[in-house]
Design an enzyme around this catalytic site. Structure first.
Site, PDB file in Angstrom:
ATOM      1  N   TYR A 166      66.956  59.389  25.279  1.00  0.00           N
ATOM      2  CA  TYR A 166      66.680  60.194  26.469  1.00  0.00           C
ATOM      3  C   TYR A 166      67.960  60.418  27.262  1.00  0.00           C
ATOM      4  O   TYR A 166      68.274  61.550  27.660  1.00  0.00           O
ATOM      5  CB  TYR A 166      65.634  59.498  27.335  1.00  0.00           C
ATOM      6  N   LYS A 170      69.865  63.977  28.032  1.00  0.00           N
ATOM      7  CA  LYS A 170      70.094  64.433  29.405  1.00  0.00           C
ATOM      8  C   LYS A 170      71.584  64.679  29.661  1.00  0.00           C
ATOM      9  O   LYS A 170      71.954  65.607  30.397  1.00  0.00           O
ATOM     10  CB  LYS A 170      69.548  63.412  30.395  1.00  0.00           C
TER      11      LYS A 170
END
Length: 365
Positions: A166, A170
């Site tokens: 994640y 990002k």
């Protein structure tokens, strides 16, 4: 003006959109899931001091707040919805918490966080959007090592060394957003002194958040409350002096709205009036900010400025709900091993026991 909020069905996206609509603007919330109906009631109290009464210049009229079902990876739909928009607030993401963080969902994280951001940027540039604010995370500069008094001079953590996918996705998305700063939109133009139409530069910035809390928040607070109501939260872990930043929804909303307005001012200011902005080529997102006096092309940390031990932050919740605060503290290494074991077991069984990913997560934080 018209403002589009991707991930508008999420807590951050909805409340940012609500505040902009209160300024008399047309706000379109794009998400595959609708916002929590309770937020329409709780937002006025949650954001009562987020922006001063005189923040919006001129006579404030009643704006509009509309939810439209839209997948952030659908370029055609995004392009249709962004027509006529002056700004985009891009909060949509996937995999911030829960089982969606784990390896079986890495492809979806990549699709939404990276592919979705590419689609949002393409749609914004194609429709002449003038400004885009990206909702990022502290994780883009954090890789597990302690950081004290960190600021925007910290470089993005090496992509191959991120502790979770994640955070990696990002970080890539943030770089895409910052590198898009200064590009000329396909249909945007402004008159020059000599008369001909000049391309309007696309202005972008990134806001890095940590745990967002506030009235009506569900993602983090619900899990914590359910854990100690069920008797599962019986120990803490890690060092007592380990502290983190939480941020209230008031500061989150204020940061997004002020960033959007600053980008629009930089985008429309005459050269003699504008503050020294980014150079003619985009800033290097792996390096410190290339200008100290502009918002466009930069990333900013947003917090309440009161770092606290993670478990101590929740101590008043235990007291208020009549539960004893955990007295047992376990070493972090033990928790890390248990977490890896838990993910291994999940990879083995998730396909036999379908855990449906939260479609809401394809929207906002």
């Amino acid at each position: 003006m018209k403002v589009v909020v991707t991930g508008g069905g999420g807590y951050v996206g909805y409340h940012v959109g609500w505040a902009i609509a209160r300024g008399g603007h047309e706000v379109v919330l794009l998400d595959v899931a609708a916002p929590d109906p309770e937020w329409a009631t709780t937002a006025p109290e949650a954001l009562h001091d987020a922006l001063p009464d005189d923040f919006w210049t001129g006579e404030v009229t009643e704006g509009s707040l509309e939810h439209v079902k839209c997948d952030v990876t659908d370029l055609t739909s995004l392009t249709r919805r962004m027509k006529g928009a002056a700004a985009v607030i891009h909060t949509a993401s996937y995999g911030v918490s829960g089982k969606e963080q784990l390896s079986p969902h890495f492809d979806e994280q990549e699709k939404v966080n990276v592919g979705g951001t590419r689609a949002v940027l393409s749609a914004a540039l194609a429709t002449g959007v003038r400004a885009l604010v990206y909702t990022s995370t502290y994780n883009v500069v954090f890789g597990g090592e302690a950081m004290r008094a960190g600021d925007e001079s910290a470089p993005i953590f090496p992509l191959h060394a991120h502790a979770d996918h994640y955070s990696r996705t990002k970080a890539i998305a943030e770089m895409l957003v910052l590198m898009a700063n200064g590009r000329a939109s396909a249909s945007g133009s402004s008159p020059s002194a000599a008369g001909p139409q000049l391309p309007v530069p696309f202005r972008t910035c990134s806001l890095r958040l940590n745990g967002v809390m506030g009235l009506g928040e569900r993602r983090h607070s619900r899990r914590v409350i359910e854990a100690f109501r069920s008797g599962l939260l019986i120990f803490t872990y890690g060092r007592k002096d380990a502290i983190v930043d939480f941020v209230g929804i008031q500061n989150v909303v204020q940061a997004h709205v002020k960033a959007m307005m600053a980008l629009l001012r930089e985008q429309t200011a005459a050269p003699s009036e504008a503050s020294p902005g980014p150079p003619s080529v985009p800033c290097d997102p792996l390096s410190p900010p290339c200008s100290s006096s502009s918002v466009s092309g930069h990333a900013f940390f947003i917090s309440d400025g009161r770092p606290v031990n993670h478990f101590e932050y929740f101590r008043p919740w235990f007291d208020g709900l009549g539960h004893a605060f955990p007295g047992l503290s376990l070493p972090f290494a033990f928790i890390l091993v248990f977490a890896y074991l838990q993910e291994f077991v999940y990879r083995l069984v998730y396909w036999m026991f379908p855990f449906h990913a939260l479609r809401h997560a394809r929207g906002g934080l």
